[in-house]
Design a protein around this motif. Sequence first.
Motif, mmCIF file in Angstrom:
data_model
loop_
_atom_site.group_PDB
_atom_site.id
_atom_site.type_symbol
_atom_site.label_atom_id
_atom_site.label_comp_id
_atom_site.label_asym_id
_atom_site.label_seq_id
_atom_site.Cartn_x
_atom_site.Cartn_y
_atom_site.Cartn_z
ATOM 1 N N UNK A 4 -36.068 -13.045 5.466
ATOM 2 C CA UNK A 4 -35.986 -12.207 4.281
ATOM 3 C C UNK A 4 -34.577 -11.648 4.127
ATOM 4 N N UNK A 5 -34.180 -11.400 2.883
ATOM 5 C CA UNK A 5 -32.850 -10.843 2.607
ATOM 6 C C UNK A 5 -32.951 -9.873 1.445
ATOM 7 N N UNK A 6 -32.061 -8.889 1.410
ATOM 8 C CA UNK A 6 -32.071 -7.906 0.331
ATOM 9 C C UNK A 6 -30.712 -7.869 -0.349
ATOM 10 N N UNK A 7 -30.712 -7.639 -1.648
ATOM 11 C CA UNK A 7 -29.479 -7.619 -2.430
ATOM 12 C C UNK A 7 -28.585 -6.454 -2.042
ATOM 13 N N UNK A 8 -27.276 -6.713 -2.017
ATOM 14 C CA UNK A 8 -26.301 -5.651 -1.803
ATOM 15 C C UNK A 8 -25.913 -5.060 -3.154
ATOM 16 N N UNK A 9 -25.862 -3.756 -3.226
ATOM 17 C CA UNK A 9 -25.480 -3.085 -4.470
ATOM 18 C C UNK A 9 -24.056 -2.559 -4.433
#
Length: 265
Positions: A51-56
């Motif tokens: 799983x990966x999460x977006x960088x803001x």
Amino acid sequence: MGLSVYSHAFRAGIVACGLAWFGPADLRAETAEPSAPAELVQRSAEPFGLAASLLTSGGLRDKWLGLQRRLEDEMVQLALCEGDRDGCVSPAALKFLDIVDAARLREGRARLGEINRAINLAIRPVSDLAQHGQIDVWTSPLATLARGGGDCEDYAIAKFIALRHAGLAPDDLRIVVLRDTIHGEDHAVAAARLDGRWLTLDNRRMAMVEDADVRNFRPTFVIGQHGVMRYADASLLADASGSILVAPLVLSALVADQLNLPITD
């Protein structure tokens, strides 16, 4: 000639990748989206099945956004040259189009392999420090081909764009940043999904390796059509049988990754 030149470059040694992904040593420099379920990419969607999460925010995201603006200019130049090759004034654009044309004549894995091989042969390995006098310079494909040299992320970017130009769907393409768990160095590769499996296109080898077969590297970041994402805090460990296990990172390992500035190829 190409293969002998490539072998000579390998005998000369792989040079420093020269990326500084994190900028200032600040654990908040790369900020992921809040951990809401909608912000997490499904495990099966990304290379390595993590799983990966977006960088803001952060230096890596800013670097990618800056590169995208240069890529937009190059896409215009490529379109003009593709429509009028005799009138094209950019040797780099013509070389890029020749690589893409050769790939389009092939299908499936052969198409990916053609681009991996051609880009590896077209660019000689050289560090950002040696070429630009500074580290962490992200170069667009035509600029890289014009210079004839680059480091690992320059190869990965060129392959990413060439594969897209050759007809691969955006959702089947990624750039992956990997941590060498033996040497403590970071490395960038392109990744392409074929028949549901992710293949890595590496400037260090001609053969493409499936993500499940990659050893001694832990994926840390992944870049695709939706932006820059950070992998979940997990490390890849090989057990005695050679299979890959997923285990959570201890805090000290995460801090070490965040504070490590120089990245070598």
